[in-house]
Scaffold this motif. Sequence first.
Motif, short mmCIF file in Angstrom:
data_model
loop_
_atom_site.label_atom_id
_atom_site.label_comp_id
_atom_site.label_asym_id
_atom_site.label_seq_id
_atom_site.Cartn_x
_atom_site.Cartn_y
_atom_site.Cartn_z
N ARG A 145 -26.85 -134.05 31.26
CA ARG A 145 -25.67 -134.65 30.62
C ARG A 145 -24.41 -134.41 31.44
O ARG A 145 -23.50 -135.24 31.45
N VAL A 146 -24.36 -133.26 32.09
CA VAL A 146 -23.16 -132.88 32.85
C VAL A 146 -23.58 -132.31 34.20
O VAL A 146 -24.59 -131.60 34.30
N TYR A 177 -22.98 -142.23 35.27
CA TYR A 177 -22.08 -141.12 34.94
C TYR A 177 -20.63 -141.52 35.19
O TYR A 177 -20.34 -142.32 36.09
N ARG A 219 -20.20 -136.70 33.98
CA ARG A 219 -20.72 -136.69 32.61
C ARG A 219 -21.37 -138.02 32.33
O ARG A 219 -20.88 -139.06 32.78
N SER A 269 -20.09 -139.89 27.19
CA SER A 269 -19.78 -138.50 26.84
C SER A 269 -18.30 -138.18 27.03
O SER A 269 -17.87 -137.06 26.77
#
Length: 436
Positions: free
Chosen positions: A156-157, A189, A215, A219
């Motif tokens: 996710r990151v 991202y 991210r 997000s």
Amino acid sequence: MSTPGTQIDPLDGVRILDLFAGPGGLDVAAHFLGYKSIGIEWDRNACETRYAAGLPTIHADVSVMRQTRFDEIPQSVDVLAGGPPCQSFSVAGRGAGRAALETVKEFIRRLVSSEEESRIDEDLHSLNVDPRTALVLEPLRWLLKAIETDGRDPYRVIVLEQVPAVLPLWDVYAQLLRSGEGRLRGVKYDADCWELKTEQFGVPQTRTRAVLVARLVGSGAVSPPDPTNRPFDVRRRGSNTGQTEAFQTKSSAKDTWVSMAKALDAADALPESSVDMSRFRTEGDTKFFVVSNYGSNGDPKKRGRRLSSEPAFTVTGKVSRNKIFRTQADFDENRFDRFTIAESGVLQTFPHNFPWSGNDQAQQVGNAVPPRLGMHVLSSALSGTAPSKAQLADSTTWREVSPELTARLRDIGCGDRTRCPEGSHKVSRARRKPAL
């Protein structure tokens, strides 16, 4: 809450995977922010420091781990972080990586394309460059591995850091991560990269890092962490300015940079402190100046000076070679002191009682990400906020770690040593002194 006798698995709830973890700069930052991490580290000495500090670790080569042991990474990991070895890109090094920047950019693009990775590896091996240069590709390889592995979710990151010379490579990373093309399989991202000066985040040291944050789309947008302190002007004056006048210069600005004296005095004042500044204290004030092992502003023929009322030079693996003088008279007569490992760690913003272990401790300190910078970067990347004052205040002292936890982590990280990097546990025998 666990019941008496219950053994808590140190890998439960791990969210952050730290590649090239070193002694734990990013992991220490994550700990004070309330996140659990696991690091992969090749150097046995850094692993010993991590075990002593209670930091989950796998003693392994990052590339080998990705290829043959990827399934050992906890499923709960959703953040990929790391700082690949920087020696070949560093100004202080020979700069093979800097000369190969354009070539490495092309390899980054080729990895994301659908080209066979084995062919890319063959071309990499044929390059006449420092082998460590190719390690800057490893975070991308780990990212693609997660996307291409059934049962795994994309990270996710992503948080990466390196020396400033690598910023053009992080820019290529960011462009590709935003595109979602090729092997990214449409995974996109929000990504960006910046140069951050450590003294602008409360680190008592001038050090510039190239940082990338990404991210997953949806997000939230990424933005650089907000500086809390003013930058330090390294060109403020010549290195031979008289010390007496400079010692008297004090800034009353609220958010000025943090000086060596302020950071070390604060550590000295803590209960059971590992730092003792009494040797530099005169009439209640801590005063000294440091003569660097490196040249001034990149010139190896000059030796720069920093006053105790200023931030330190960049703390490198050679920090123990820096000479510390109390007065000009001491300098003239070459009477000097050295920073201890604990003091060097404090200048990196490690807790004063961080349990440095193993050999080559100065190198471990110099290789690490300053935890305070890590706190600002990770907090911004994971929550979009700055670390709280309470979190920053807590980061000056490390928790007590039981011998049982250290042994448990060593068992996780090294086991029976058969899967550790080849030869990494060899201990050289001390040479016998010749008989008189």
